[in-house]
Scaffold this motif. Sequence first.
Motif, PDB file in Angstrom:
ATOM      1  N   MET A 363      49.716  38.286  40.033  1.00  0.00           N
ATOM      2  CA  MET A 363      49.143  38.203  41.380  1.00  0.00           C
ATOM      3  C   MET A 363      50.140  37.528  42.329  1.00  0.00           C
ATOM      4  O   MET A 363      49.759  36.764  43.201  1.00  0.00           O
ATOM      5  N   ARG A 364      51.418  37.794  42.118  1.00  0.00           N
ATOM      6  CA  ARG A 364      52.443  37.230  42.994  1.00  0.00           C
ATOM      7  C   ARG A 364      52.364  37.886  44.367  1.00  0.00           C
ATOM      8  O   ARG A 364      52.213  39.092  44.502  1.00  0.00           O
ATOM      9  N   ASP A 365      52.454  37.052  45.406  1.00  0.00           N
ATOM     10  CA  ASP A 365      52.350  37.526  46.784  1.00  0.00           C
ATOM     11  C   ASP A 365      51.070  38.326  46.981  1.00  0.00           C
ATOM     12  O   ASP A 365      51.070  39.428  47.526  1.00  0.00           O
ATOM     13  N   SER A 366      50.002  37.761  46.510  1.00  0.00           N
ATOM     14  CA  SER A 366      48.705  38.415  46.551  1.00  0.00           C
ATOM     15  C   SER A 366      47.667  37.371  46.941  1.00  0.00           C
ATOM     16  O   SER A 366      47.972  36.412  47.645  1.00  0.00           O
ATOM     17  N   PHE A 367      46.472  37.550  46.488  1.00  0.00           N
ATOM     18  CA  PHE A 367      45.388  36.618  46.743  1.00  0.00           C
ATOM     19  C   PHE A 367      45.741  35.212  46.268  1.00  0.00           C
ATOM     20  O   PHE A 367      46.278  35.030  45.179  1.00  0.00           O
ATOM     21  N   GLY A 368      45.444  34.208  47.114  1.00  0.00           N
ATOM     22  CA  GLY A 368      45.686  32.828  46.728  1.00  0.00           C
ATOM     23  C   GLY A 368      44.519  31.902  47.022  1.00  0.00           C
ATOM     24  O   GLY A 368      44.625  30.691  46.831  1.00  0.00           O
ATOM     25  N   GLY A 369      43.399  32.448  47.479  1.00  0.00           N
ATOM     26  CA  GLY A 369      42.292  31.618  47.936  1.00  0.00           C
ATOM     27  C   GLY A 369      41.356  31.153  46.849  1.00  0.00           C
ATOM     28  O   GLY A 369      40.125  31.161  47.037  1.00  0.00           O
ATOM     29  N   TRP A 370      41.898  30.738  45.730  1.00  0.00           N
ATOM     30  CA  TRP A 370      41.062  30.251  44.639  1.00  0.00           C
ATOM     31  C   TRP A 370      40.355  28.963  45.029  1.00  0.00           C
ATOM     32  O   TRP A 370      40.967  28.053  45.583  1.00  0.00           O
ATOM     33  N   GLU A 371      39.062  28.901  44.736  1.00  0.00           N
ATOM     34  CA  GLU A 371      38.381  27.624  44.861  1.00  0.00           C
ATOM     35  C   GLU A 371      38.741  26.761  43.649  1.00  0.00           C
ATOM     36  O   GLU A 371      39.115  27.277  42.595  1.00  0.00           O
ATOM     37  N   VAL A 372      38.646  25.457  43.834  1.00  0.00           N
ATOM     38  CA  VAL A 372      39.041  24.572  42.742  1.00  0.00           C
ATOM     39  C   VAL A 372      38.176  24.854  41.514  1.00  0.00           C
ATOM     40  O   VAL A 372      38.673  25.040  40.411  1.00  0.00           O
ATOM     41  N   ARG A 373      36.900  24.892  41.730  1.00  0.00           N
ATOM     42  CA  ARG A 373      35.973  25.294  40.671  1.00  0.00           C
ATOM     43  C   ARG A 373      35.035  26.346  41.230  1.00  0.00           C
ATOM     44  O   ARG A 373      34.758  26.382  42.425  1.00  0.00           O
ATOM     45  N   GLY A 374      34.542  27.209  40.353  1.00  0.00           N
ATOM     46  CA  GLY A 374      33.726  28.328  40.778  1.00  0.00           C
ATOM     47  C   GLY A 374      32.473  27.907  41.521  1.00  0.00           C
ATOM     48  O   GLY A 374      31.927  26.830  41.303  1.00  0.00           O
ATOM     49  N   SER A 375      32.029  28.761  42.425  1.00  0.00           N
ATOM     50  CA  SER A 375      30.815  28.504  43.195  1.00  0.00           C
ATOM     51  C   SER A 375      29.972  29.765  43.205  1.00  0.00           C
ATOM     52  O   SER A 375      30.488  30.870  43.127  1.00  0.00           O
ATOM     53  N   SER A 376      28.683  29.583  43.291  1.00  0.00           N
ATOM     54  CA  SER A 376      27.785  30.744  43.296  1.00  0.00           C
ATOM     55  C   SER A 376      27.311  31.099  44.694  1.00  0.00           C
ATOM     56  O   SER A 376      26.464  31.958  44.864  1.00  0.00           O
ATOM     57  N   GLY A 377      27.883  30.450  45.703  1.00  0.00           N
ATOM     58  CA  GLY A 377      27.455  30.721  47.070  1.00  0.00           C
ATOM     59  C   GLY A 377      27.844  32.100  47.527  1.00  0.00           C
ATOM     60  O   GLY A 377      28.816  32.692  47.066  1.00  0.00           O
TER      61      GLY A 377
END
Length: 685
Positions: A363-377
């Motif tokens: 996923m190089r030069d791709s999506f980077g918006g990972w949350e620190v820990r998963g959320s169900s919102g």
Amino acid sequence: MTTRELDVCSTMNCQEKIKVKILSDQDSWNLFKEKAGVAETDELAREVAKECKGLPLAIVTVARALKGKDSHVWKTALRELRTSRPTNIKNVDKDLYSRLELSYSYIESEEAKSCFLFCCLFPEDYNIEIRYLMLYLVGERVFKDVDNLQEAWDTTQTVVDKLKDSCLLLNGDKEGHVKMHDIVRDVAIWIASREEHGFVVKAGVELKVRSEKLEQCKRLSLMRCSNSVLPEQQISPHLQTLLLSHNYALKEVPNNFFQPMKELLVLDLSETYISSLPPSLPCLSSLRTLCLDRCKELHDLSLLKGLVNLEILTLVETKIEELPIEIGDLANLKLLDLTDTRKLKRVPPNVISKLRKLEELYMRDSFGGWEVRGSSGDGSNAGFDEVASLSRLTVLHIHIDDFKCFSLDFPGWENLKKFSIFHMEMKIERFFWFLSDEIDPKFQSACGNYMNVEIISYPICKWVKVLFGRSEGIVLRGVCTNITHLLDDEGRGFNNLKILHLIRCHEMEHITSRSSLLPPLTFQNLQVLTIRFCSRLKNLLPWNLARGLQNLEHLRFYQCDELEVMISVDEEEHELGVLPRLKILELLGLLKLRNVCYSQNGGGGGSHLSLHFPSLEYIGVSGCPNLKRLPIGPQNAPKLVLLRGEEAWFQGLEWEDESVKSHLLPLFLLGTAVTVKLHRRLPDD
């Protein structure tokens, strides 16, 4: 002696191995003219000679076959050579193809034979990317004794090297690619088209006639067809590999096109302009490899859900904006490549974490918006802990926007062997610009695992430390809040490093803590060290660290305002055997730099130490008004030197040997920022 096999040379203990290259155009024509008995002015014969592509065996065989024949035979031969079908030239099949087939027959490995035949699926003169070759071979289960993709990759490299040693493959025009000589490719097609192999190769030609072979074939290549029209006739239900890539005019696949292909294992639709996947795609229940790279009009991937046996999915440079949740149903997926999917803004929760068999994630030069820990919102993205939970990962290339991901420990990644982790405001283009601007390309290719990290805090969490310890390249930028030194007291974690950059680490005062007694192999593999804008750094390399830099070749310091000494020792050393391989030294904008090497004597005084770099090829100096001595002895004088600054500063330098000054002074007076050739020359200067 001569041989087709490089291994024979090694077995016979040959002192020198000379590879026989193909003939030049003129030498080819001279040989052909002699064997065919034609005149210098015979343009038709010259065109036939060109089609032999410099291969002596082809030149001699074709020339002898055509000698004394009428012009219509020559014209037929030329047409057939150009279309890779020399079946009507007397003795060509027998004398040329059968002789070249010997090299194929002598290959003991069935895997190498399969690899060779798969190479003929690509168009003529094509640079074959070894990576794609591996993906096809994995899809068809060619490698019988491999347990994972890393082993498959190693095996592919091994068989490719074997084929190159046998002169059946050539080096490609760029790294990671191979090519086939045109005549060798013709022979490969000749062998592959036999019934037991079932290859039909129409790559790079116009598909316009009905072929009975399409109804019987097992492997079909329609790559780069000039008309990009899919065949209307039914294709064999036993088809295993179908290559449709590089058909830029292909915008639609008929709805039922894949319906009869129940046994299809490999499908490549890369670089087509399809906007959606055909409804018959889920019929491919046996499919293992699917390549959709650079399908720039493709947006809807929901039909992937039915591909229950899919192991490899590549979506490089596509324009998808959201990873479809259906990918989470691909329970057997081992490789997912989303490199350069720059429009990808959302990865839904509980998709990545379902891919329990995933071994490689790109996923190089791709999506980077990972949350620190998963959320169900609603509308939330996947958590970085989902990636960390993939315990089978061996390859990971990823971008991380939130620096908090570097502050929490995650389990897993015990098997991770190849990785690149990026965290910085600027995307990857800036990173590669930085490397290519200042580092010899050989170091970039040599650097496998790397981390480019911006803004992390102390203490550094465990998973980051672990990957630091496995990294071959590290860039720390604007980093290290409350971190005054890079190494801990045990000096752990940097034995694999080849490249290290410290940029704007304003709180860092030392590379290592004052109390560290470092192991002798710390930084043993370091080749490039660059320090930029580290405003508090005073003493860069203590003696116990510098003595271990036996492989350092590039050393650069820029704008370190407090740096006074480059290398310091606590006690006088009579023999300083440090930096024996240093080739490039740059000292730019170091206002307080006084000495390159300095000894702090026990009585409180200090003294400059003589320090020569025997391999030095280039030294750049600019904006160092307090530097009084340069590490240039008589043995360094006849080498390439760059000096910048005022003449008065140069005249005031102390020299261990006046002959050095006499060498350099006339060159220095040529002007500022001048690169001068003395006796040696660096590449690209």
